[in-house]
Write a protein that holds these residues in place. Structure first.
Motif, PDB file in Angstrom:
ATOM      1  N   LYS A  90       0.859  -1.166   0.094  1.00  0.00           N
ATOM      2  CA  LYS A  90       0.026  -0.034  -0.068  1.00  0.00           C
ATOM      3  C   LYS A  90       0.861   1.134  -0.036  1.00  0.00           C
ATOM      4  O   LYS A  90       0.338   2.526   0.300  1.00  0.00           O
ATOM      5  N   GLY A  91       1.985   1.031  -0.253  1.00  0.00           N
ATOM      6  CA  GLY A  91       3.097   2.194  -0.270  1.00  0.00           C
ATOM      7  C   GLY A  91       3.374   3.140   0.662  1.00  0.00           C
ATOM      8  O   GLY A  91       3.804   4.133   0.668  1.00  0.00           O
ATOM      9  N   CYS A  92       3.310   2.364   1.899  1.00  0.00           N
ATOM     10  CA  CYS A  92       3.616   3.344   3.119  1.00  0.00           C
ATOM     11  C   CYS A  92       4.978   3.513   3.285  1.00  0.00           C
ATOM     12  O   CYS A  92       5.307   4.340   4.212  1.00  0.00           O
ATOM     13  N   ARG A  93       5.800   2.862   2.729  1.00  0.00           N
ATOM     14  CA  ARG A  93       7.438   3.034   2.675  1.00  0.00           C
ATOM     15  C   ARG A  93       7.998   3.002   4.275  1.00  0.00           C
ATOM     16  O   ARG A  93       9.079   3.145   4.140  1.00  0.00           O
ATOM     17  N   LEU A  94       7.120   2.170   5.158  1.00  0.00           N
ATOM     18  CA  LEU A  94       7.900   2.111   6.415  1.00  0.00           C
ATOM     19  C   LEU A  94       9.093   0.930   6.443  1.00  0.00           C
ATOM     20  O   LEU A  94      10.067   1.029   6.978  1.00  0.00           O
ATOM     21  N   CYS A  95       8.940   0.224   5.273  1.00  0.00           N
ATOM     22  CA  CYS A  95      10.067  -0.928   4.951  1.00  0.00           C
ATOM     23  C   CYS A  95      11.211  -0.193   4.705  1.00  0.00           C
ATOM     24  O   CYS A  95      12.434  -0.903   4.960  1.00  0.00           O
ATOM     25  N   VAL A  96      11.094   0.723   3.728  1.00  0.00           N
ATOM     26  CA  VAL A  96      12.373   1.638   3.218  1.00  0.00           C
ATOM     27  C   VAL A  96      13.093   1.802   4.350  1.00  0.00           C
ATOM     28  O   VAL A  96      14.472   1.779   4.718  1.00  0.00           O
ATOM     29  N   GLY A  97      12.493   2.525   5.489  1.00  0.00           N
ATOM     30  CA  GLY A  97      13.222   3.159   6.568  1.00  0.00           C
ATOM     31  C   GLY A  97      13.683   2.124   7.507  1.00  0.00           C
ATOM     32  O   GLY A  97      14.558   2.220   8.407  1.00  0.00           O
ATOM     33  N   ALA A  98      12.961   1.016   7.613  1.00  0.00           N
ATOM     34  CA  ALA A  98      13.451  -0.098   8.736  1.00  0.00           C
ATOM     35  C   ALA A  98      14.956  -0.868   8.074  1.00  0.00           C
ATOM     36  O   ALA A  98      15.349  -1.478   8.993  1.00  0.00           O
ATOM     37  N   CYS A  99      15.151  -0.967   6.716  1.00  0.00           N
ATOM     38  CA  CYS A  99      16.072  -1.666   6.381  1.00  0.00           C
ATOM     39  C   CYS A  99      17.215  -1.279   6.442  1.00  0.00           C
ATOM     40  O   CYS A  99      17.947  -0.141   6.316  1.00  0.00           O
ATOM     41  N   PRO A 100      18.086  -1.987   7.228  1.00  0.00           N
ATOM     42  CA  PRO A 100      19.704  -1.469   7.645  1.00  0.00           C
ATOM     43  C   PRO A 100      20.580  -1.427   6.740  1.00  0.00           C
ATOM     44  O   PRO A 100      21.604  -0.906   6.552  1.00  0.00           O
ATOM     45  N   LYS A 101      20.300  -1.998   5.522  1.00  0.00           N
ATOM     46  CA  LYS A 101      21.405  -2.051   4.307  1.00  0.00           C
ATOM     47  C   LYS A 101      20.614  -1.232   3.045  1.00  0.00           C
ATOM     48  O   LYS A 101      21.301  -1.203   2.090  1.00  0.00           O
ATOM     49  N   GLN A 102      19.544  -0.660   3.288  1.00  0.00           N
ATOM     50  CA  GLN A 102      19.103   0.131   2.197  1.00  0.00           C
ATOM     51  C   GLN A 102      18.791  -0.442   0.675  1.00  0.00           C
ATOM     52  O   GLN A 102      18.878  -0.171  -0.311  1.00  0.00           O
ATOM     53  N   ILE A 109      15.935  -1.738   0.167  1.00  0.00           N
ATOM     54  CA  ILE A 109      14.444  -1.661  -0.382  1.00  0.00           C
ATOM     55  C   ILE A 109      14.363  -0.170  -1.161  1.00  0.00           C
ATOM     56  O   ILE A 109      14.691   0.760  -0.732  1.00  0.00           O
ATOM     57  N   ILE A 110      13.875  -0.334  -2.314  1.00  0.00           N
ATOM     58  CA  ILE A 110      13.711   0.726  -3.345  1.00  0.00           C
ATOM     59  C   ILE A 110      12.475   1.238  -3.516  1.00  0.00           C
ATOM     60  O   ILE A 110      11.647   0.276  -4.258  1.00  0.00           O
ATOM     61  N   PRO A 111      11.972   2.398  -3.178  1.00  0.00           N
ATOM     62  CA  PRO A 111      10.667   2.820  -3.503  1.00  0.00           C
ATOM     63  C   PRO A 111      10.526   3.159  -5.199  1.00  0.00           C
ATOM     64  O   PRO A 111      11.466   3.609  -5.675  1.00  0.00           O
ATOM     65  N   LEU A 112       9.528   2.752  -5.527  1.00  0.00           N
ATOM     66  CA  LEU A 112       9.134   2.886  -7.357  1.00  0.00           C
ATOM     67  C   LEU A 112       8.113   4.026  -7.485  1.00  0.00           C
ATOM     68  O   LEU A 112       7.380   3.962  -6.460  1.00  0.00           O
ATOM     69  N   GLU A 113       8.118   4.447  -8.506  1.00  0.00           N
ATOM     70  CA  GLU A 113       7.114   5.172  -9.216  1.00  0.00           C
ATOM     71  C   GLU A 113       5.856   4.254  -9.557  1.00  0.00           C
ATOM     72  O   GLU A 113       4.902   4.680  -9.662  1.00  0.00           O
ATOM     73  N   GLU A 114       6.332   3.033 -10.033  1.00  0.00           N
ATOM     74  CA  GLU A 114       5.320   2.078 -10.322  1.00  0.00           C
ATOM     75  C   GLU A 114       4.234   1.709  -9.479  1.00  0.00           C
ATOM     76  O   GLU A 114       4.442   1.777  -8.247  1.00  0.00           O
ATOM     77  N   GLN A 122       2.063   2.981  -5.040  1.00  0.00           N
ATOM     78  CA  GLN A 122       3.073   2.801  -5.399  1.00  0.00           C
ATOM     79  C   GLN A 122       3.810   1.724  -4.597  1.00  0.00           C
ATOM     80  O   GLN A 122       3.899   1.524  -3.567  1.00  0.00           O
ATOM     81  N   ILE A 123       4.861   1.062  -5.308  1.00  0.00           N
ATOM     82  CA  ILE A 123       5.598  -0.146  -4.844  1.00  0.00           C
ATOM     83  C   ILE A 123       6.892  -0.036  -4.588  1.00  0.00           C
ATOM     84  O   ILE A 123       7.401   0.880  -4.879  1.00  0.00           O
ATOM     85  N   ILE A 124       7.394  -0.999  -4.242  1.00  0.00           N
ATOM     86  CA  ILE A 124       8.873  -1.271  -3.840  1.00  0.00           C
ATOM     87  C   ILE A 124       9.438  -2.215  -4.533  1.00  0.00           C
ATOM     88  O   ILE A 124       8.933  -3.265  -4.926  1.00  0.00           O
ATOM     89  N   ARG A 125      10.699  -2.448  -4.464  1.00  0.00           N
ATOM     90  CA  ARG A 125      11.522  -3.665  -4.778  1.00  0.00           C
ATOM     91  C   ARG A 125      12.492  -3.787  -3.869  1.00  0.00           C
ATOM     92  O   ARG A 125      13.074  -3.067  -3.419  1.00  0.00           O
ATOM     93  N   VAL A 126      13.080  -5.145  -4.127  1.00  0.00           N
ATOM     94  CA  VAL A 126      14.347  -5.552  -3.076  1.00  0.00           C
ATOM     95  C   VAL A 126      15.398  -5.756  -3.791  1.00  0.00           C
ATOM     96  O   VAL A 126      15.488  -6.403  -4.974  1.00  0.00           O
TER      97      VAL A 126
END
Length: 65
Positions: A12-24, A26-31, A38-42
């Motif tokens: 659902k595009g909340c992006r909480l996972c992006v901030g939680a990842c210690p290795k960065q 998780i990449i937010p996408l415009e897709e 909007q989704i993410i990719r690993v």
């Protein structure tokens, strides 16, 4: 080694996972997914399978496999 696998149709595009990842890894996408979020990719090269994304995600988008 285990890696995070997202099911982007649940995202659902909340992006909480992006901030939680210690290795960065998780990449937010415009897709967007079918629901219009909007989704993410690993980045599997960076992912260490720590599960922080899994623990943080309110929508159960991730599996660690």
């Amino acid at each position: 080694m285990a890696k995070a696998k997202p099911n982007t149709e649940l995202c659902k595009g909340c992006r909480l996972c992006v901030g939680a990842c210690p290795k960065q890894a998780i990449i937010p996408l415009e897709e967007v997914n079918k629901k219009g979020y909007q989704i993410i990719r690993v980045d599997e090269e960076k992912c260490i399978g720590c599960g922080m994304c899994y623990k943080t995600c309110p929508d159960c988008v991730f599996t660690i496999a």
